[in-house]
Design a protein around this motif. Structure first.
Motif, PDB file in Angstrom:
ATOM      1  N   ASP A 178       0.798  -1.223   0.000  1.00 37.41           N
ATOM      2  CA  ASP A 178       0.000   0.000   0.000  1.00 37.41           C
ATOM      3  C   ASP A 178       0.830   1.273   0.000  1.00 37.41           C
ATOM      4  OD1 ASP A 178      -2.402  -1.441   0.016  1.00 37.41           O
ATOM      5  OD2 ASP A 178      -2.322  -1.658   2.194  1.00 37.41           O
ATOM      6  N   ILE A 179       2.147   1.152  -0.030  1.00 36.67           N
ATOM      7  CA  ILE A 179       3.014   2.334  -0.082  1.00 36.67           C
ATOM      8  C   ILE A 179       2.955   2.930  -1.488  1.00 36.67           C
ATOM      9  CG2 ILE A 179       5.410   3.134   0.049  1.00 36.67           C
ATOM     10  CD1 ILE A 179       5.862   1.029   2.221  1.00 36.67           C
ATOM     11  N   CYS A 180       2.835   4.247  -1.563  1.00 38.67           N
ATOM     12  CA  CYS A 180       2.726   4.953  -2.849  1.00 38.67           C
ATOM     13  C   CYS A 180       3.867   5.943  -3.020  1.00 38.67           C
ATOM     14  CB  CYS A 180       1.413   5.730  -2.913  1.00 38.67           C
ATOM     15  SG  CYS A 180      -0.050   4.719  -2.784  1.00 38.67           S
ATOM     16  N   VAL A 181       4.135   6.285  -4.272  1.00 40.77           N
ATOM     17  CA  VAL A 181       5.116   7.330  -4.566  1.00 40.77           C
ATOM     18  C   VAL A 181       4.641   8.617  -3.909  1.00 40.77           C
ATOM     19  CG1 VAL A 181       6.128   8.720  -6.412  1.00 40.77           C
ATOM     20  CG2 VAL A 181       5.858   6.256  -6.721  1.00 40.77           C
ATOM     21  N   GLY A 182       5.564   9.299  -3.245  1.00 38.49           N
ATOM     22  CA  GLY A 182       5.236  10.536  -2.546  1.00 38.49           C
ATOM     23  C   GLY A 182       5.034  10.344  -1.057  1.00 38.49           C
ATOM     24  N   ASP A 183       4.876   9.096  -0.603  1.00 43.31           N
ATOM     25  CA  ASP A 183       4.757   8.837   0.833  1.00 43.31           C
ATOM     26  C   ASP A 183       6.100   9.081   1.503  1.00 43.31           C
ATOM     27  OD1 ASP A 183       2.126   8.028   0.555  1.00 43.31           O
ATOM     28  OD2 ASP A 183       2.569   5.883   0.678  1.00 43.31           O
ATOM     29  N   MET A 184       6.056   9.461   2.767  1.00 43.79           N
ATOM     30  CA  MET A 184       7.265   9.543   3.580  1.00 43.79           C
ATOM     31  C   MET A 184       7.231   8.347   4.520  1.00 43.79           C
ATOM     32  SD  MET A 184       7.839  13.643   4.203  1.00 43.79           S
ATOM     33  CE  MET A 184       7.090  13.593   5.763  1.00 43.79           C
ATOM     34  N   VAL A 185       8.251   7.499   4.451  1.00 48.37           N
ATOM     35  CA  VAL A 185       8.300   6.260   5.218  1.00 48.37           C
ATOM     36  C   VAL A 185       9.347   6.382   6.316  1.00 48.37           C
ATOM     37  CG1 VAL A 185       8.728   3.770   5.111  1.00 48.37           C
ATOM     38  CG2 VAL A 185       7.639   4.925   3.180  1.00 48.37           C
ATOM     39  N   SER A 186       8.939   6.068   7.540  1.00 45.09           N
ATOM     40  CA  SER A 186       9.879   6.016   8.666  1.00 45.09           C
ATOM     41  C   SER A 186      10.456   4.614   8.739  1.00 45.09           C
ATOM     42  CB  SER A 186       9.168   6.333   9.977  1.00 45.09           C
ATOM     43  OG  SER A 186       8.684   7.642   9.969  1.00 45.09           O
ATOM     44  N   PHE A 187      11.740   4.510   9.043  1.00 49.08           N
ATOM     45  CA  PHE A 187      12.372   3.199   9.143  1.00 49.08           C
ATOM     46  C   PHE A 187      13.435   3.230  10.220  1.00 49.08           C
ATOM     47  CE2 PHE A 187      14.841   5.651   6.147  1.00 49.08           C
ATOM     48  CZ  PHE A 187      16.140   5.430   6.571  1.00 49.08           C
ATOM     49  N   ASN A 188      13.772   2.065  10.713  1.00 48.47           N
ATOM     50  CA  ASN A 188      14.929   1.899  11.582  1.00 48.47           C
ATOM     51  C   ASN A 188      15.428   0.475  11.441  1.00 48.47           C
ATOM     52  OD1 ASN A 188      13.695   0.169  13.588  1.00 48.47           O
ATOM     53  ND2 ASN A 188      12.676   1.978  14.400  1.00 48.47           N
ATOM     54  N   ALA A 189      16.551   0.199  12.030  1.00 46.92           N
ATOM     55  CA  ALA A 189      17.177  -1.106  11.854  1.00 46.92           C
ATOM     56  C   ALA A 189      16.334  -2.226  12.464  1.00 46.92           C
ATOM     57  CB  ALA A 189      18.571  -1.110  12.469  1.00 46.92           C
ATOM     58  N   HIS A 190      15.458  -1.911  13.399  1.00 47.56           N
ATOM     59  CA  HIS A 190      14.640  -2.935  14.037  1.00 47.56           C
ATOM     60  C   HIS A 190      13.261  -3.054  13.398  1.00 47.56           C
ATOM     61  CE1 HIS A 190      17.716  -3.093  17.072  1.00 47.56           C
ATOM     62  NE2 HIS A 190      17.604  -1.791  17.239  1.00 47.56           N
ATOM     63  N   MET A 191      12.613  -1.924  13.140  1.00 46.31           N
ATOM     64  CA  MET A 191      11.225  -1.912  12.679  1.00 46.31           C
ATOM     65  C   MET A 191      11.091  -2.297  11.205  1.00 46.31           C
ATOM     66  SD  MET A 191       8.643   1.311  12.713  1.00 46.31           S
ATOM     67  CE  MET A 191       9.596   2.230  11.527  1.00 46.31           C
ATOM     68  N   ALA A 192      11.899  -1.752  10.352  1.00 46.83           N
ATOM     69  CA  ALA A 192      11.733  -1.963   8.908  1.00 46.83           C
ATOM     70  C   ALA A 192      13.085  -2.276   8.298  1.00 46.83           C
ATOM     71  CB  ALA A 192      11.125  -0.735   8.263  1.00 46.83           C
ATOM     72  N   ALA A 193      13.610  -3.412   8.638  1.00 49.94           N
ATOM     73  CA  ALA A 193      14.964  -3.740   8.236  1.00 49.94           C
ATOM     74  C   ALA A 193      15.118  -3.835   6.724  1.00 49.94           C
ATOM     75  CB  ALA A 193      15.420  -5.036   8.896  1.00 49.94           C
ATOM     76  N   ILE A 194      14.099  -4.288   6.008  1.00 49.97           N
ATOM     77  CA  ILE A 194      14.211  -4.418   4.554  1.00 49.97           C
ATOM     78  C   ILE A 194      13.465  -3.266   3.894  1.00 49.97           C
ATOM     79  CG2 ILE A 194      13.643  -5.830   2.546  1.00 49.97           C
ATOM     80  CD1 ILE A 194      14.038  -8.269   4.296  1.00 49.97           C
TER      81      ILE A 194
END
Length: 127
Positions: free
Chosen positions: A25-41
């Protein structure tokens, strides 16, 4: 599996609203938060907007054995790579078959409409 994908939610900001969505469901223009634990890939291509000690393992794509530091000078977050350290936010610039991982998957597994055969498949068809 569908259950695994549904449980793997990402925190995004879309149209000024914070929400949780699956990778699909991620779209172009979204801002995605990530970290080494939550969203490793990393599931889509993006540009690092802000980050703290972000390092990505790009060895699957580039062969580089050491994690690559991401900063304003090297802001490109590539789909299919792994965040090894740090946290940050990125702006999504490509998803699905238009991101790096999607293009690789499409060239390996083929896409709708056939396309050009690899040399190996050409020889197998000739046999």
């Amino acid at each position: 599996t569908k259950r695994l994908a549904a449980s793997n939610l990402r925190f995004i900001i879309r149209d000024g609203k914070q929400m949780q969505v699956t990778d699909q469901d991620i779209c172009v223009g979204d801002m995605v938060s990530f970290n080494a634990h939550m969203a490793a890939i990393i599931s889509c291509d993006g540009i690092l907007l802000s980050g703290q000690d972000v390092k990505c393992d790009e060895s699957a794509l580039t062969g580089e054995p050491e994690p690559i530091s991401k900063s304003a000078e090297k802001p490109f977050m590539i789909s299919g790579t792994t965040v090894n350290a740090g946290k940050g936010t990125m702006l999504v610039i490509a998803v699905g078959e238009y991101c790096i991982a999607g293009k690789i998957k499409k060239s390996v597994y083929g896409g709708e409409g056939g396309g050009e055969l690899s040399p190996l498949y050409g020889k197998l068809d000739a046999m």
